[in-house]
Scaffold this motif. Structure first.
Motif, PDB file in Angstrom:
ATOM      1  N   ARG A 180       0.855  -1.189   0.000  1.00  0.00           N
ATOM      2  CA  ARG A 180       0.000   0.000   0.000  1.00  0.00           C
ATOM      3  C   ARG A 180       0.888   1.235   0.000  1.00  0.00           C
ATOM      4  O   ARG A 180       1.745   1.419   0.860  1.00  0.00           O
ATOM      5  CB  ARG A 180      -0.910   0.006   1.232  1.00  0.00           C
ATOM      6  CG  ARG A 180      -1.930   1.156   1.232  1.00  0.00           C
ATOM      7  CD  ARG A 180      -1.394   2.420   1.866  1.00  0.00           C
ATOM      8  NE  ARG A 180      -2.353   3.516   1.782  1.00  0.00           N
ATOM      9  CZ  ARG A 180      -2.071   4.770   2.101  1.00  0.00           C
ATOM     10  NH1 ARG A 180      -0.889   5.107   2.534  1.00  0.00           N
ATOM     11  NH2 ARG A 180      -3.005   5.708   1.990  1.00  0.00           N
ATOM     12  N   ILE A 204      -6.493  -0.579   5.042  1.00  0.00           N
ATOM     13  CA  ILE A 204      -5.190  -1.247   4.983  1.00  0.00           C
ATOM     14  C   ILE A 204      -5.185  -2.576   5.726  1.00  0.00           C
ATOM     15  O   ILE A 204      -4.789  -3.613   5.171  1.00  0.00           O
ATOM     16  CB  ILE A 204      -4.090  -0.318   5.525  1.00  0.00           C
ATOM     17  CG1 ILE A 204      -3.943   0.908   4.614  1.00  0.00           C
ATOM     18  CG2 ILE A 204      -2.755  -1.064   5.606  1.00  0.00           C
ATOM     19  CD1 ILE A 204      -2.976   1.958   5.148  1.00  0.00           C
ATOM     20  N   ALA A 216       2.946  -2.299   3.820  1.00  0.00           N
ATOM     21  CA  ALA A 216       2.161  -1.066   3.759  1.00  0.00           C
ATOM     22  C   ALA A 216       2.917   0.098   4.372  1.00  0.00           C
ATOM     23  O   ALA A 216       3.708  -0.063   5.303  1.00  0.00           O
ATOM     24  CB  ALA A 216       0.829  -1.239   4.485  1.00  0.00           C
TER      25      ALA A 216
END
Length: 368
Positions: A180, A204, A216
């Motif tokens: 991410r 997330i 992420a």
């Protein structure tokens, strides 16, 4: 009787005046509805609510703002267009979300690479003394043709490099990982071999739990702790260069702004500047406490980002920024303005300011 009558009449006049005064004050009270791009659980949202409280107090209650978290009226990434269309009176957001409209947007966040080495005070100096705020409003109003005004309000950095399910040492270690990331920083990682997935902060952890992403980046410290990143990943790397001086924004519909009195406009400007400073200092202490908790309570390994990875990032960012400048005149104008401002303040500060690491290493030797 005459004296009593006069007293009664005087009381009635005073009561009428009080009612009229109260009615007038109520009629003059203005309430603005604004939405953030963050969940209410985040301290980023507390930056918003602190601003709301200051506006209310500074205006004596004549100007109020109804703060709403992400998704209450529109999805998180639609607040800019909603403010333009007056679906919302304003928004609390981050310009990096709008790079799909024009990549110049990322430069008003501080941009990947930290805008030529500038820190937060330098970037705010560029906004207020180097033409940055004028460019910021010109970008929205003339380049994107949006009916909004904008002010910097949210200093949410320096941000960590990110969270991983295994240790990393080189760029090759990250190739093929689904991570991410957002804004133009996502382009940098894509060019270096990441598979980049863009999503709001609230999505997330569910995505990680479903295996949609392997790693992420969000913010770091207390923000990541509150979202529960430590329940998914145990390797946390810092620092990062993608948002080391990132700045969030306060957006207000242009017509709504014009309807405010000059005093109300000044209240908003002052409250935004105060929020930037006061919230940031509190947030940095929260981040420090959060890192201790992540390590001691949750077993997270806080690791130093390998210099090789940071160098690869900044070099690739320079290539991407140069290419974007060649095809986007407004991007080039803003980028060159930042470089010109940095060319004055960065060498000065390097000469006058002791390196942070010098005293830090003396009193608190680095254990990473």
């Amino acid at each position: 009787m005459k004296r009593l009558f006069l007293r009664v009449m005087a009381g009635a006049v005073m009561a009428s005046a009080l009612v009229a005064s109260t009615t007038a004050a109520t009629a003059q009270t203005k309430t603005l509805k604004m939405q953030a791009t963050w969940p209410a659980s985040q301290t980023l949202y507390e930056n918003f609510t602190y601003f709301v409280e200051r506006v209310n107090k500074l205006s004596g209650g004549t100007l109020k703002i109804e703060a709403m978290p992400a998704g209450q009226v529109v999805p998180a990434f639609e607040v800019l267009d909603a403010t333009h269309k007056k679906v919302l009176d304003g928004a609390h957001a981050w310009a990096g979300y709008w790079t799909g409209k024009n990549k110049t947007a990322i430069l008003f966040t501080g941009g990947p690479g930290g805008t030529f080495g500038m820190d937060y005070m330098d970037v705010m100096g560029w906004f207020y003394h180097g033409g940055g705020l004028e460019y910021y409003n010109e970008f929205y109003q003339k380049e994107l043709k949006l009916n909004v005004v904008v002010f910097p309000i949210l200093p949410s950095g320096p941000q960590a490099f990110g969270w991983f399910n295994r240790p990393i040492q080189t760029v090759d270690d990250m190739k093929g990982m689904k991570c991410r990331q957002t804004g133009m920083a996502g382009e940098v990682w894509q060019a270096l071999g990441f598979t980049v997935v863009n999503m709001p902060g609230g999505e997330i952890i569910p995505s990680a739990q479903r295996g949609v992403i392997d790693c992420a980046e969000w913010v770091g410290g207390v923000e990541d702790l509150r979202l529960g990143f430590h329940n998914v990943w145990k390797y946390h790397y810092s620092p990062g260069l993608h948002e080391n001086v990132t700045v969030g924004e306060l957006l207000i519909n242009g017509d709504v702004w014009k309807e405010l009195t000059p005093q109300q406009q000044e209240i908003i400007k002052s409250a935004a500047n105060e929020t930037f400073l006061v919230w940031w200092t509190k947030w940095q202490r929260q981040n420090a406490d959060a890192l201790i908790e992540l390590q001691e309570k949750h077993g997270v390994q806080i690791l130093r980002t390998p210099p090789e990875i940071l160098m690869a990032f900044i070099k690739k960012w320079d290539e991407i920024a140069e290419a974007e400048s060649a095809r986007n005149p407004f991007f080039k104008k803003v980028h060159e303005s930042q470089k010109a401002y940095a060319s004055a303040v960065v060498p000065y500060k390097r000469s006058y300011f002791p390196p942070y690491s010098f005293m830090a290493n003396y009193y608190f030797p680095d254990k990473k």
